[in-house]
Write a protein that holds these residues in place. Structure first.
Motif, mmCIF file in Angstrom:
data_model
loop_
_atom_site.group_PDB
_atom_site.id
_atom_site.type_symbol
_atom_site.label_atom_id
_atom_site.label_comp_id
_atom_site.label_asym_id
_atom_site.label_seq_id
_atom_site.Cartn_x
_atom_site.Cartn_y
_atom_site.Cartn_z
ATOM 1 N N ASP A 108 0.845 -1.192 0.000
ATOM 2 C CA ASP A 108 0.000 0.000 0.000
ATOM 3 C C ASP A 108 0.886 1.250 0.000
ATOM 4 N N ASN A 109 0.291 2.388 -0.341
ATOM 5 C CA ASN A 109 1.089 3.587 -0.572
ATOM 6 C C ASN A 109 1.254 4.504 0.636
ATOM 7 N N SER A 110 0.928 4.035 1.851
ATOM 8 C CA SER A 110 1.179 4.870 3.033
ATOM 9 C C SER A 110 2.690 5.019 3.213
ATOM 10 N N GLN A 111 3.101 6.171 3.732
ATOM 11 C CA GLN A 111 4.535 6.443 3.815
ATOM 12 C C GLN A 111 5.263 5.419 4.677
ATOM 13 N N ALA A 112 4.648 5.030 5.795
ATOM 14 C CA ALA A 112 5.308 4.065 6.688
ATOM 15 C C ALA A 112 5.516 2.719 5.983
ATOM 16 N N THR A 113 4.505 2.272 5.216
ATOM 17 C CA THR A 113 4.637 1.001 4.495
ATOM 18 C C THR A 113 5.692 1.100 3.397
ATOM 19 N N VAL A 114 5.654 2.202 2.646
ATOM 20 C CA VAL A 114 6.620 2.404 1.561
ATOM 21 C C VAL A 114 8.047 2.403 2.116
ATOM 22 N N ASP A 115 8.257 3.126 3.214
ATOM 23 C CA ASP A 115 9.600 3.202 3.811
ATOM 24 C C ASP A 115 10.042 1.841 4.353
ATOM 25 N N THR A 116 9.101 1.124 4.978
ATOM 26 C CA THR A 116 9.419 -0.199 5.520
ATOM 27 C C THR A 116 9.761 -1.170 4.390
ATOM 28 N N ALA A 117 8.954 -1.153 3.325
ATOM 29 C CA ALA A 117 9.197 -2.048 2.193
ATOM 30 C C ALA A 117 10.554 -1.772 1.552
ATOM 31 N N LYS A 118 10.906 -0.500 1.438
ATOM 32 C CA LYS A 118 12.197 -0.149 0.835
ATOM 33 C C LYS A 118 13.357 -0.659 1.693
ATOM 34 N N ALA A 119 13.230 -0.477 3.016
ATOM 35 C CA ALA A 119 14.279 -0.964 3.915
ATOM 36 C C ALA A 119 14.429 -2.482 3.810
ATOM 37 N N LEU A 120 13.300 -3.198 3.739
ATOM 38 C CA LEU A 120 13.323 -4.662 3.642
ATOM 39 C C LEU A 120 13.943 -5.135 2.331
ATOM 40 N N THR A 121 13.484 -4.551 1.226
ATOM 41 C CA THR A 121 13.960 -5.030 -0.083
ATOM 42 C C THR A 121 15.427 -4.663 -0.310
ATOM 43 N N ASP A 122 15.825 -3.461 0.098
ATOM 44 C CA ASP A 122 17.232 -3.068 -0.081
ATOM 45 C C ASP A 122 18.162 -4.006 0.692
ATOM 46 N N PRO B 168 22.134 -11.209 -4.017
ATOM 47 C CA PRO B 168 22.314 -10.472 -5.279
ATOM 48 C C PRO B 168 21.673 -11.125 -6.494
ATOM 49 N N THR B 169 21.290 -12.395 -6.402
ATOM 50 C CA THR B 169 20.661 -13.037 -7.562
ATOM 51 C C THR B 169 19.141 -12.865 -7.578
ATOM 52 N N ILE B 170 18.605 -12.208 -6.564
ATOM 53 C CA ILE B 170 17.155 -11.961 -6.521
ATOM 54 C C ILE B 170 16.909 -10.455 -6.510
ATOM 55 N N LYS B 171 16.188 -9.986 -7.498
ATOM 56 C CA LYS B 171 15.838 -8.573 -7.585
ATOM 57 C C LYS B 171 14.373 -8.417 -7.203
ATOM 58 N N ILE B 172 14.063 -7.390 -6.426
ATOM 59 C CA ILE B 172 12.665 -7.152 -6.050
ATOM 60 C C ILE B 172 12.229 -5.802 -6.596
ATOM 61 N N GLU B 173 11.154 -5.818 -7.367
ATOM 62 C CA GLU B 173 10.579 -4.583 -7.879
ATOM 63 C C GLU B 173 9.265 -4.339 -7.144
ATOM 64 N N THR B 174 9.166 -3.162 -6.537
ATOM 65 C CA THR B 174 8.028 -2.867 -5.680
ATOM 66 C C THR B 174 7.035 -1.955 -6.385
ATOM 67 N N GLU B 175 5.779 -2.296 -6.224
ATOM 68 C CA GLU B 175 4.685 -1.525 -6.824
ATOM 69 C C GLU B 175 3.769 -1.076 -5.691
ATOM 70 N N THR B 176 3.220 0.125 -5.781
ATOM 71 C CA THR B 176 2.296 0.596 -4.747
ATOM 72 C C THR B 176 0.862 0.599 -5.255
ATOM 73 N N ARG B 177 -0.036 0.479 -4.298
ATOM 74 C CA ARG B 177 -1.473 0.559 -4.577
ATOM 75 C C ARG B 177 -2.090 1.499 -3.554
ATOM 76 N N PRO B 178 -3.287 2.028 -3.799
ATOM 77 C CA PRO B 178 -3.938 2.870 -2.793
ATOM 78 C C PRO B 178 -4.307 2.067 -1.549
ATOM 79 N N GLY B 179 -4.577 2.762 -0.462
ATOM 80 C CA GLY B 179 -5.088 2.107 0.748
ATOM 81 C C GLY B 179 -6.605 2.032 0.697
ATOM 82 N N GLY B 180 -7.208 1.690 1.836
ATOM 83 C CA GLY B 180 -8.669 1.692 1.953
ATOM 84 C C GLY B 180 -9.357 0.713 1.031
ATOM 85 N N SER B 181 -10.639 0.990 0.764
ATOM 86 C CA SER B 181 -11.454 0.051 -0.006
ATOM 87 C C SER B 181 -10.989 -0.052 -1.454
#
Length: 417
Positions: A26-40, A47-60
């Motif tokens: 989801d696109n909340s700042q806390a989730t985006v920052d957490t996901a970036k820290a995890l994937t980096d 190094p043989t696994i690349k992760i590409e992250t996509e965001t979506r809106p929150g809520g319904s």
């Protein structure tokens, strides 16, 4: 965050042997920052696994995107989504990889597993941290007035009387943001479960009601009492959550029924929030059983359509490890404890997270009702605003909520309704 590219879940390993995983968050700042820290951190050690992250809106809107992509077989390899009752709507047995008994779960705390479990099968690992739902309080006000953290509602009331006498708002109330009106009800669930152990199960089966269960009705009564005793701030009907947090940090109000996740975003502009604000669970009737209601972290899941199962499992195993918590701590101030064995809060963790950790260490927590029952009525926040404004008596508010949940339970097709 990178958009999802053509090398998502259905791609073959690249010529150099690398695999690309797609990760939806989801696109909340806390989730985006957490996901970036995890994937980096993960990609540095894999190094043989690349992760590409996509965001979506929150809520319904975000819920619908997740449901649609799962049902059409178009989901990313790995995705971040709610734990608890909302998981049921995703039909995990058909759409997600079953992780029951998998080494991926080795470090996941046992008492987190029920909120990512359906029909006895475990589907996810915790993303982020738990957060508390209860009373945030100004520690400096407490120190100045010589108050102790209350372990019963009677002690809480006595504290409020002293705070009011000192010219400080005892209980900050912010009904402009209607969702904030629910905390004295939802945050009281630990006490409901302590009094009626099977409440969630019986509530889901339509065997018990809020209005007819004294411990469940108590949250509505607490709301009414705050208004009746004049504990709320002036202009509470037009006050916002942001204004409430500012009041609390500045010591103009002593208590705020709220989620601990409201604290970390304030650290940049009001760093004293990290030390001056503490947390305690909504007090019940018995000091000996005092505890706190917690909102569990979201889950991170693997879609059944992923063609890179080994890589996806490797990523989830990392997410549920102390190393992942260390990586996240450098990027995001945790709002509560991790649900991973060996994952420690940083030394400079905010006080509310430390307070919540104490409850978890004592085993004095219960997940909020929405994590253990799919029944949550859509109109609760309007009902609690009316009760907390003195417009609806608490017993009537509890009965209105019982009617409200009935519509939703029938929509879900639950047995007994």
């Amino acid at each position: 965050m990178a958009a999802l590219s053509s090398c998502g879940s259905g791609s073959e390993p690249a010529a150099d042997g690398t695999v690309t995983l797609a990760f939806l968050v989801d696109n909340s700042q806390a989730t985006v920052d957490t996901a970036k820290a995890l994937t980096d951190a993960f990609m540095r050690s894999n190094p043989t696994i690349k992760i590409e992250t996509e965001t979506r809106p929150g809520g319904s809107e975000g819920d619908n995107i997740v449901k649609t992509r799962l049902s059409t077989g178009d989901m990313s390899d790995v995705f971040w989504y709610n734990s608890g009752s909302l998981l049921q709507a995703l039909n995990p047995a058909q759409t997600m990889v079953d992780l029951t008994g998998d080494p991926v779960l080795r470090n996941v705390q046992e008492d987190f597993l029920p909120v990512v479990t359906q029909a006895g099968k475990v589907y996810g690992v915790p993303g982020g941290t738990a957060m508390g739902g209860g009373i945030l309080y100004n520690r400096k006000v407490y120190e100045r007035l010589g108050l102790r953290v209350p372990t019963t509602w009677a002690e809480f009331t006595a504290n409020n009387d002293k705070i009011k006498a000192a010219g400080i708002t005892p209980v900050i109330t912010t009904f402009k943001d209607t969702w904030t009106s629910q905390l004295l009800v939802l945050g009281d669930y630990y006490n409901v479960q302590a009094a009626v152990a099977n409440f969630a199960q019986d509530y889901t089966a339509n065997k018990v009601k809020f209005a007819a269960t004294p411990s469940a009705r108590a949250g509505f009564e607490h709301l009414a009492e705050v208004h009746a005793k004049g504990y709320a701030n002036e202009g509470f009907g037009s006050a916002t959550a942001d204004q409430g947090m500012k009041m609390l940090v500045e010591g103009k109000g002593a208590h705020y029924p709220m989620l601990s996740a409201q604290l970390p975003p304030l650290m940049a502009t009001m760093p004293q929030a990290g030390t001056d604000v503490g947390f305690f669970g909504v007090p019940g009737t018995d000091a000996a059983t005092h505890g706190a209601t917690i909102w569990e972290p979201a889950g991170i899941y693997i879609a059944r359509t992923s063609e890179h199962l080994d890589a996806a499992k490797k990523f989830l195993a990392f997410v549920a490890s102390p190393a992942a918590a260390d990586a996240v701590n450098k990027a995001v101030q945790p709002a509560g404890p991790y649900r991973v064995e060996g994952a420690e809060l940083p030394d400079d963790a905010i006080q509310v997270a430390k307070d919540l950790q104490t409850y978890i260490d004592k085993g004095a927590t219960a997940p909020a009702l929405e994590f253990v029952s799919p029944v949550k009525g859509p109109s609760l926040e309007q009902i609690t605003v009316a009760v907390g404004s003195g417009l609806t008596p608490p017993a009537e508010g509890a009965a209105q909520y019982d009617d409200d949940v009935e519509k939703q339970a029938k929509q879900l097709g639950l047995a007994g309704w």
